[in-house]
Design a protein around this motif. Structure first.
Motif: not given
Length: 330
Positions: A183-185, A252-257, A269-272, A277-279
């Motif tokens: 979360d928020s990484a 699973l990544l979670i982040s605030g809009g 960027r972190l997802q890439s 396959q990372c959510q």
């Protein structure tokens, strides 16, 4: 031979100018890098239902943690919870409430010089993850191995902000971790580059910065990090250099809009960095670390589904991904 002399003179001038530029810029970039944002931390009080833990670190630092549902013999898995900077172990109940209700064992530990854990002389943690925190994670895993009831459980990791980075790096280094919720990484290099782009005008004119090639900016940033490591007597950890050993399907990544620190751009960027396959779930109205406060039911559903998928079959993973896609579309 005149052209040779002119060329050599030009090279010497360029090198000298670059040397002077770096001597001026590098320490100032380091100051930006080390500047801790004003996080709004909502701390939690201790949980009377939790078992208190004492975990010795390899260098003698004593870590303190807690165990929720540790008595359960029917636990689905063990979730290692890693708190944010200036947070504490008791925040696990907030972020892992649904997991606790569903019978997961939650082990939450304060990093050194944070929360109830002992302070390390000469080290004051900031928002960037270092090898000191990763040594703490290693001690946590050794503690798990020392408890037969915990050792037999499938291991998962959940972290918030800097703790989320630690959870991701831990999954890179320890394949036994079968799933991660972060979360928020953020990635250290990608995040620091983002903030240098925003605040470099405090160091040099924007028009000068615009003339610099990306490789030159990256080199200066790395030199600034090296200077910071020397100042703080630590070594920073870069997820970007360790991601090859991470199963992107397990993340699973979670982040605030509305996160002004880990912006949606940084989260993407972190997802890439992690892999296709990372959510990634962007919670529209949430600020930094506040996604569950804004959208608790959906937060809990996604976290539970993700960990169940990581402990289940491939077909189950596909079903859960489809559920998440439908929820996003709605």
């Amino acid at each position: 031979m005149l052209w040779v002399s002119i060329s050599l003179s030009a090279i010497i001038v360029v090198v000298a100018c670059d040397f002077l530029y770096r001597r001026y810029v590098t320490p100032r970039i380091t100051d930006i890098f080390e500047n801790v944002p004003p996080f709004n931390i909502v701390s939690e009080s201790d949980n009377p239902d939790a078992e208190r833990l004492l975990i010795p670190d390899s260098d003698g630092t004593m870590l303190k943690g807690s165990l929720i549902n540790g008595h359960r013999t029917d636990a689905k898995g063990l979730v290692l919870f890693l708190p944010e900077l200036r947070g504490n172990q008791w925040m696990a109940k907030r972020y892992c409430e649904a997991l606790i209700e569903q019978g997961y064992v939650i082990m939450a530990v304060d990093f050194r010089s944070q929360g109830e854990s002992a302070a390390m002389p000469g080290y004051s943690p900031i928002h960037w993850i270092t090898e000191y925190e990763m040594a703490d994670v290693d001690s946590m895993l050794q503690f798990i191995d020392s408890r037969p009831l915990l050792r037999r459980l499938p291991l998962l990791a959940c972290g918030v902000s800097r703790g989320g980075v630690a959870a991701l790096v831990a999954a890179c280094r320890y394949p036994r971790i079968r799933g991660v919720v972060a979360d928020s990484a953020f990635g250290t290099m990608s995040m620091s580059k983002y903030f240098v782009d925003r605040f470099v005008s405090h160091v040099i004119p924007d028009w000068v910065y615009a003339l610099l090639p990306d490789w030159h900016v990256d080199l200066t940033l790395r030199q600034a990090m090296l200077l910071s490591e020397k100042r703080r007597n630590c070594r920073y950890v870069h997820l970007e250099t360790e991601r090859d050993t991470l199963d992107s399907n397990s993340v699973l990544l979670i982040s605030g809009g509305r996160d002004s620190y880990v912006t949606p751009e940084i989260a993407a960027r972190l997802q890439s960095i992690i892999g296709r396959q990372c959510q990634l779930w962007i919670v529209p109205a949430a600020k930094h670390n506040m996604s569950r406060s804004v959208c608790a039911d959906e937060y809990d559903r996604r976290v539970l589904n993700h960990f169940e998928a990581c402990l289940g079959t491939t077909s189950r993973t596909v079903i859960i991904r489809r559920e998440n896609e439908l929820a996003d579309a709605a």
